[in-house]
Design a protein around this motif. Structure first.
Motif, mmCIF file in Angstrom:
data_model
loop_
_atom_site.group_PDB
_atom_site.id
_atom_site.type_symbol
_atom_site.label_atom_id
_atom_site.label_comp_id
_atom_site.label_asym_id
_atom_site.label_seq_id
_atom_site.Cartn_x
_atom_site.Cartn_y
_atom_site.Cartn_z
ATOM 1 N N VAL A 62 -6.301 17.307 -15.831
ATOM 2 C CA VAL A 62 -5.405 17.307 -16.628
ATOM 3 C C VAL A 62 -5.719 17.508 -18.265
ATOM 4 O O VAL A 62 -5.048 17.096 -19.020
ATOM 5 C CB VAL A 62 -4.310 15.915 -16.512
ATOM 6 N N HIS A 93 -4.854 19.932 -20.148
ATOM 7 C CA HIS A 93 -3.698 20.358 -20.797
ATOM 8 C C HIS A 93 -2.868 19.157 -21.539
ATOM 9 O O HIS A 93 -2.646 18.938 -22.703
ATOM 10 C CB HIS A 93 -2.762 21.330 -20.163
ATOM 11 N N GLU A 94 -2.611 18.189 -20.552
ATOM 12 C CA GLU A 94 -1.715 17.098 -20.902
ATOM 13 C C GLU A 94 -2.464 16.236 -21.852
ATOM 14 O O GLU A 94 -2.077 15.752 -22.816
ATOM 15 C CB GLU A 94 -1.372 16.156 -19.641
ATOM 16 N N ARG A 95 -3.929 16.058 -21.684
ATOM 17 C CA ARG A 95 -4.561 15.118 -22.422
ATOM 18 C C ARG A 95 -4.742 15.481 -24.138
ATOM 19 O O ARG A 95 -4.642 14.908 -24.963
ATOM 20 C CB ARG A 95 -6.216 14.858 -21.974
ATOM 21 N N ALA A 113 -1.369 15.481 -25.959
ATOM 22 C CA ALA A 113 -1.098 14.121 -26.229
ATOM 23 C C ALA A 113 -1.860 13.808 -27.482
ATOM 24 O O ALA A 113 -1.575 12.843 -27.998
ATOM 25 C CB ALA A 113 -1.567 13.038 -25.118
#
Length: 372
Positions: free
Chosen positions: A177, A179-181, A184
């Motif tokens: 993940v 992209h999500e990390r 954030a």
């Protein structure tokens, strides 16, 4: 959306708005991660000073680790000495911010081990003074000097004007993940008014473990040497970024000898260790050659900084495709040398959407002449 399948770490250089600092971003990241915490840390930095002869001053600068509620590190917010152009050097030092400076990295590593970054400037060198069996020298400007007789060992001094503003976000290795990390980390920075410094770069560290074979290393170096200038044009490397450059000719000569590719990895590393390699190049292999425990990576240093996480992931996916090509046992040196970047990308293991994105970019812009 592009997906990355490699374990990757990022170093993203940003600049806090005036009146804020990298500590503020660390606090925000920790708060957003379920109410985590931050902790100060000394981060080694090498500062190049151009005098009659180039000198290197070793620094320990204050950074901040951000942790989530479970105690896992989210990111480190550190200084980066290459970021200079946007800072007001005449600004007064900000209270509580200081650095430890010396000319011997070995002494600085020892001092780091015996110093507490929670301590103020006035007392931070006291444990080191006991270690060396000397008294600290104190000056009216607040500087504290650790010396053995007349020989200076290190100094603790107020941080120069606005040096609390540079913020290099250093991530732990990210396995999924991505992209999500990244979102954030970068979205809160953008919301807080952080900007992209004039000299900014984004460094991508790929886990080097899969790349540690002589044949794979030879293909890796050949691919990034041959397509290097075109990759910099395609990825839009920041022209004001410093500490980039080419590999030495000796490296290219070594990896193209048949005996090198047939070596085992330990023998190959011994041969590579005889070369004068530096990390300050477009593609850094030092951490592979010396098998650095804390950072055993292949580092790509040519990406520009941007807040668009999707673009960062697309760039990382392209680079991952090039790494996988280097690991292909069917890949021949002649095939690399005679290919264009477009034809080479067509063969990469990329998701169709990602491949079409980069093929479209390659077709739409002029490219430098390929390396011979």
């Amino acid at each position: 959306m592009s997906v990355i399948h490699w374990k990757v770490g990022y170093e993203i250089e940003l600049l806090a708005p005036r009146g804020a600092s990298r500590k503020d971003l660390a606090l925000r990241l920790a708060e957003n991660a379920g109410g985590g915490t931050i902790a100060p840390v000394f981060v080694p930095q090498a500062e190049l000073v151009h005098t009659d002869s180039i000198q290197v001053f070793e620094n320990l600068t204050l950074g901040y680790d951000a942790f989530d509620a479970s105690g896992s590190r989210i990111a480190r917010c550190a200084d980066d000495m290459t970021l200079q152009a946007d800072l007001d050097r005449s600004a007064p030092p900000k209270p509580g911010w200081y650095r430890i400076v010396g000319d011997d990295a070995r002494f600085l590593r020892l001092i780091k081990r015996h110093s507490d970054p929670n301590d103020p400037l006035e007392t931070v060198l006291l444990p080191s003074a006991e270690l060396f069996g000397v008294d600290l020298q104190r000056f009216d400007n607040g500087m504290v000097r650790l010396a053995d007789g007349h020989a200076s060992i290190a100094m603790a001094t107020h941080l120069p004007g606005e040096r609390e503003r540079p913020c290099e976000i250093i991530t732990p290795p990210i396995s999924s993940v991505h992209h999500e990390r990244l979102a954030a980390l970068l979205n809160p920075a953008a919301d807080m008014g952080f900007t992209i410094p004039a000299e900014a770069a984004l460094h991508v560290h790929f886990d080097a473990a899969p790349l540690c074979s002589a044949a794979g290393f030879a293909s890796l170096v050949l691919i990034f040497h041959h397509f290097g200038d075109q990759l910099k044009a395609l990825l839009e490397t920041n022209r004001r970024c410093t500490r980039l450059g080419k590999w030495p000719a000796q490296l290219m000569a070594l990896i193209e000898t048949p005996a090198f590719a047939e070596s085992n990895w330990d023998d190959a590393r011994l041969q590579l260790g005889q070369l004068k390699l530096t990390k300050y190049v477009d593609f850094n292999v030092i951490n592979m050659v010396h098998a650095t425990r804390e950072k055993h990576t292949f580092e790509v240093r040519i990406l520009p900084v941007e807040f668009d996480v999707g673009n960062i992931v697309k760039s990382t996916a392209l680079l991952e495709g090039l790494l996988r090509a280097a690991l292909d046992p069917e890949m021949k040196a002649r095939e690399i040398k005679t290919s264009t970047l477009g034809k080479f990308v067509e063969q990469l293991q990329l998701e169709p959407e990602t491949k079409q994105h980069w093929l479209g970019r390659i077709a739409s812009q002029p490219m430098p002449i390929l390396n011979p």
